[in-house]
Write a protein that holds these residues in place. Structure first.
Motif, mmCIF file in Angstrom:
data_model
loop_
_atom_site.group_PDB
_atom_site.id
_atom_site.type_symbol
_atom_site.label_atom_id
_atom_site.label_comp_id
_atom_site.label_asym_id
_atom_site.label_seq_id
_atom_site.Cartn_x
_atom_site.Cartn_y
_atom_site.Cartn_z
ATOM 1 N N CYS A 8 0.868 -1.181 0.000
ATOM 2 C CA CYS A 8 0.000 0.000 0.000
ATOM 3 C C CYS A 8 0.904 1.230 0.000
ATOM 4 O O CYS A 8 2.047 1.141 -0.431
ATOM 5 N N ARG A 14 -3.611 -0.618 5.408
ATOM 6 C CA ARG A 14 -4.158 -1.718 4.608
ATOM 7 C C ARG A 14 -3.213 -2.903 4.476
ATOM 8 O O ARG A 14 -3.606 -4.047 4.724
ATOM 9 N N SER A 15 -1.976 -2.670 4.036
ATOM 10 C CA SER A 15 -1.088 -3.816 3.802
ATOM 11 C C SER A 15 -0.733 -4.564 5.089
ATOM 12 O O SER A 15 -0.690 -5.796 5.073
ATOM 13 N N MET A 81 -2.958 -2.524 -3.067
ATOM 14 C CA MET A 81 -4.258 -2.054 -2.604
ATOM 15 C C MET A 81 -4.964 -1.176 -3.630
ATOM 16 O O MET A 81 -6.177 -1.026 -3.571
ATOM 17 N N THR A 82 -4.199 -0.609 -4.563
ATOM 18 C CA THR A 82 -4.808 0.257 -5.580
ATOM 19 C C THR A 82 -4.151 0.037 -6.946
ATOM 20 O O THR A 82 -3.033 -0.478 -7.037
ATOM 21 N N THR A 102 -3.617 -5.923 -8.512
ATOM 22 C CA THR A 102 -4.344 -5.357 -7.380
ATOM 23 C C THR A 102 -4.977 -6.542 -6.649
ATOM 24 O O THR A 102 -5.241 -7.588 -7.259
ATOM 25 N N ASP A 116 -9.716 -0.377 -6.374
ATOM 26 C CA ASP A 116 -8.996 -0.023 -5.163
ATOM 27 C C ASP A 116 -9.697 -0.476 -3.883
ATOM 28 O O ASP A 116 -10.922 -0.421 -3.775
ATOM 29 N N VAL A 117 -8.895 -0.883 -2.913
ATOM 30 C CA VAL A 117 -9.369 -1.097 -1.553
ATOM 31 C C VAL A 117 -9.345 0.280 -0.892
ATOM 32 O O VAL A 117 -8.341 0.988 -0.946
ATOM 33 N N ASP A 119 -8.884 3.368 1.336
ATOM 34 C CA ASP A 119 -7.839 3.722 2.298
ATOM 35 C C ASP A 119 -8.488 4.355 3.532
ATOM 36 O O ASP A 119 -9.053 5.439 3.444
ATOM 37 N N THR A 131 -12.723 -1.631 6.032
ATOM 38 C CA THR A 131 -11.573 -2.020 5.217
ATOM 39 C C THR A 131 -11.116 -3.425 5.592
ATOM 40 O O THR A 131 -10.803 -4.239 4.715
ATOM 41 N N LEU A 135 -10.871 -6.516 3.055
ATOM 42 C CA LEU A 135 -9.614 -7.252 2.893
ATOM 43 C C LEU A 135 -9.803 -8.736 3.163
ATOM 44 O O LEU A 135 -9.320 -9.576 2.410
#
Length: 148
Positions: A8, A14-15, A81-82, A102, A116-117, A119, A131, A135
């Motif tokens: 990310c 996120r990551s 993530m994007t 992605t 995109d996930v 943010d 989120t 995920l």
């Protein structure tokens, strides 16, 4: 043995959550790491990310790391993530083009609406929880693909 790298922006939201989710599935033969395109090395995961992981009974001791050649070479599969993260990796590390996707693209095979996930950085605990759920769902789909 597949080595999965989640990427990310800052490697604090996120990551790290994605890394914790996949690690806590305890799948044989899968190694997992995370990194950020613009990460400052050594930062903890954000407070809300840590809270969400704790609420879901996932243990994860995290320190952020910047994406470098070392991580790119280590990984068999890079999940971003994007779409902009994917593009940045493809530009900076052209040798990784064939192994970067992605998470939505890899997990669901469909990123036509939004690749995109979301943010949650700077957002409420509720945003982080949403989120996390996204995920977790995408990682479940990615696991099925990894197994096949």
């Amino acid at each position: 043995m597949p080595r999965v790298l989640f990427v990310c922006t800052g490697n604090t939201c996120r990551s790290p959550m994605a890394e914790a989710i996949l690690k806590n599935k305890h799948l044989d033969g899968i190694e997992v790491k995370s990194a950020g395109i613009y990460a400052a090395a050594g930062n903890e995961a954000s407070q809300h990310a840590k809270q969400v992981l704790e609420r879901n009974k996932l243990s994860h001791n995290h320190r952020s790391s910047l994406l470098t050649d070392v991580e790119v070479e280590w990984a068999d599969l890079i999940l971003t993530m994007t779409a902009s993260h994917k593009f940045a990796i493809q530009q900076q590390f052209p040798q990784a083009v064939v192994k970067v996707y992605t998470l939505k693209e890899y997990g669901s095979g469909d990123e036509t609406f939004n690749p995109d996930v979301v943010d949650p950085y700077g957002g409420s605990l509720g945003m982080y929880e949403a989120t996390y759920r996204e995920l977790n769902e995408l990682i479940e789909k990615a696991i099925e693909k990894l197994k096949s």
